[in-house]
Design an enzyme around this catalytic site. Structure first.
Site, PDB file in Angstrom:
ATOM      1  N   LYS A  69       5.697   4.596  -7.304  1.00  0.00           N
ATOM      2  CA  LYS A  69       6.642   5.367  -6.741  1.00  0.00           C
ATOM      3  C   LYS A  69       7.596   4.742  -5.532  1.00  0.00           C
ATOM      4  CE  LYS A  69       3.849   9.739  -6.298  1.00  0.00           C
ATOM      5  NZ  LYS A  69       3.307  10.846  -5.617  1.00  0.00           N
ATOM      6  N   ASN A  90       9.208  10.221  -6.888  1.00  0.00           N
ATOM      7  CA  ASN A  90       8.442  10.569  -8.044  1.00  0.00           C
ATOM      8  C   ASN A  90       9.134  11.172  -9.376  1.00  0.00           C
ATOM      9  OD1 ASN A  90       9.161  13.070  -7.238  1.00  0.00           O
ATOM     10  ND2 ASN A  90       6.859  13.985  -7.509  1.00  0.00           N
ATOM     11  N   THR A 156      -7.823   3.618   8.147  1.00  0.00           N
ATOM     12  CA  THR A 156      -6.648   2.414   8.805  1.00  0.00           C
ATOM     13  C   THR A 156      -5.994   3.039   9.744  1.00  0.00           C
ATOM     14  OG1 THR A 156      -7.153   1.391   6.506  1.00  0.00           O
ATOM     15  CG2 THR A 156      -5.635   0.273   8.217  1.00  0.00           C
TER      16      THR A 156
HETATM   17  P1  ATR Z   1      -2.467   8.410  -2.830  1.00  0.00           P
HETATM   18  O1  ATR Z   1      -1.115   7.991  -3.259  1.00  0.00           O
HETATM   19  O2  ATR Z   1      -3.355   9.163  -3.309  1.00  0.00           O
HETATM   20  O3  ATR Z   1      -1.956   8.915  -1.360  1.00  0.00           O
HETATM   21  P2  ATR Z   1      -2.952   5.953  -1.674  1.00  0.00           P
HETATM   22  O4  ATR Z   1      -1.800   5.750  -1.064  1.00  0.00           O
HETATM   23  O5  ATR Z   1      -3.717   4.627  -2.167  1.00  0.00           O
HETATM   24  O6  ATR Z   1      -3.007   7.016  -2.596  1.00  0.00           O
HETATM   25  O7  ATR Z   1      -3.921   6.380  -0.328  1.00  0.00           O
HETATM   26  C1  ATR Z   1      -5.101   6.408  -0.453  1.00  0.00           C
HETATM   27  C2  ATR Z   1      -5.514   7.168   0.935  1.00  0.00           C
HETATM   28  O8  ATR Z   1      -7.130   7.572   0.837  1.00  0.00           O
HETATM   29  C3  ATR Z   1      -5.580   6.375   2.071  1.00  0.00           C
HETATM   30  O9  ATR Z   1      -5.223   7.187   3.459  1.00  0.00           O
HETATM   31  C4  ATR Z   1      -6.788   5.580   2.381  1.00  0.00           C
HETATM   32  O10 ATR Z   1      -7.104   5.175   3.639  1.00  0.00           O
HETATM   33  P3  ATR Z   1      -6.679   3.763   4.116  1.00  0.00           P
HETATM   34  O11 ATR Z   1      -5.298   3.870   4.667  1.00  0.00           O
HETATM   35  O12 ATR Z   1      -7.451   3.391   5.248  1.00  0.00           O
HETATM   36  O13 ATR Z   1      -6.914   2.917   2.813  1.00  0.00           O
HETATM   37  C5  ATR Z   1      -7.566   6.901   1.968  1.00  0.00           C
HETATM   38  N1  ATR Z   1      -9.025   6.406   1.522  1.00  0.00           N
HETATM   39  C6  ATR Z   1      -9.226   5.612   0.147  1.00  0.00           C
HETATM   40  N2  ATR Z   1     -10.673   5.415   0.226  1.00  0.00           N
HETATM   41  C7  ATR Z   1     -11.211   5.864   1.209  1.00  0.00           C
HETATM   42  C8  ATR Z   1     -12.478   5.768   1.757  1.00  0.00           C
HETATM   43  N3  ATR Z   1     -13.518   5.160   1.315  1.00  0.00           N
HETATM   44  N4  ATR Z   1     -12.520   6.150   3.210  1.00  0.00           N
HETATM   45  C9  ATR Z   1     -11.629   6.781   4.011  1.00  0.00           C
HETATM   46  N5  ATR Z   1     -10.558   6.820   3.569  1.00  0.00           N
HETATM   47  C10 ATR Z   1      -9.948   6.289   2.096  1.00  0.00           C
END
Ligand code: ATR
Length: 283
Positions: A69, A90, A156
């Protein structure tokens, strides 16, 4: 795909095997007797430029999922205001060899909340979990639709803060704040005042994933609506249902973002029920 269908539309991603977009979009095209022109293709992110050149020559439309994207943007001729703001595409429409980029993820969120809860985003207090791709599109939609407040909670916290800064620039009165997903006090406050909890992290995709927040927090607000973008029953959704809270998974979000793409490509009204039936078919 029938043997003679010409493929004019693709969803690309890496991975993409799980995508239900082909069955959903082909149901819409069939509704208008336009055949089954939509397929899926895994595209290595390193070859996105090659794919863009192919699309200019051979395709009418493309949907893009993770991780394409953002990386498609340098190859797009013109971005819609939404896709430029959230720096995410998208949907591509191809006309006379030019690539026009759109983001229909926001329309997916609005449509899903309206369909599942009979609610508009305007005036809602929203707690959003996540600050990734899906959350970016949703956050812009929430401020464009003038939600009353938006709390962005992310593991994060820097990413939540960056997103809060970006969307604040477009806000017409939405109060935006960022918190850490592990800050229990801030989460408690946000849940207590929220009308809507939007779960947009990727947690829940895998069966043994933990819930993104302590589920006892759901007991703090009996008026909370709970939306989880994952489209199978996650622990969060199950707990919300046990507590009698209105709860919905992400199916309608996919339907409405796909419907908006279909309308961009064809100029025809998306046949939502046909798309829902297509979406639910076994792959
Ligand atoms: P998407 O397109 O599905 O939004 P992404 O851009 O990879 O996918 O974002 C994933 C989201 O899930 C992020 O907010 C991520 O948090 P971080 O920014 O801290 O990485 C969150 N996420 C993924 N695994 C996680 C976990 N184990 N605990 C908490 N948040 C998680």
């Amino acid at each position: 795909m029938t043997a003679h269908s010409k493929i004019d539309y693709l969803v690309i991603g890496d991975p993409v095997a799980h995508s239900r977009s082909p069955q959903m979009q082909n149901a819409a095209f069939e509704y208008y007797n336009m055949g089954r022109p939509y397929d899926k293709l895994r595209v290595d992110p390193a070859r996105i430029g090659e794919f863009a050149a192919y699309a200019r020559e051979h395709l009418k439309g493309v949907n893009l999922t993770v991780p394409h994207k953002q990386i498609i943007i340098p190859f797009v001729d013109e971005l819609s205001p939404q896709s430029a703001a959230c720096q995410s595409v998208n949907t591509l429409k191809i006309v006379d060899g030019k690539l026009y980029g759109y983001s229909t993820d926001g329309a997916g969120i609005s449509g899903a909340i309206r369909e599942n809860f009979g609610a508009a985003l305007k005036g809602l207090h929203v707690l959003m979990l996540g600050a990734g791709g899906a959350a970016n599109a949703a956050a812009f939609e929430l401020v464009w639709q003038q939600s009353a407040s938006l709390t962005i909670a992310n593991r994060t916290v820097d990413k939540a803060e960056n997103l809060a800064r970006k969307v604040s620039g477009c806000s017409q009165g939405t109060a935006v704040e960022a918190i850490s997903l592990t800050d229990t006090t801030a989460l408690k406050n946000a849940i207590a005042k929220a009308d809507l909890l939007l779960q947009l992290t990727s947690l829940g995709l895998h069966k043994d994933d933990p819930a993104p927040i302590d589920l006892t927090l759901l007991e703090l607000n009996e008026n909370l609506k709970v939306f989880d973008a994952i489209y199978h029953p996650t622990p969060l959704l199950q707990r919300a249902q046990q507590l009698g809270l209105p709860a919905a998974d992400g199916s309608e979000m996919l339907i409405f973002q796909g419907a908006a793409s279909f309308e961009i490509w064809t100029g025809k009204k998306a046949p939502l029920d046909a798309m829902r039936r297509g979406f639910k078919q076994d792959q």
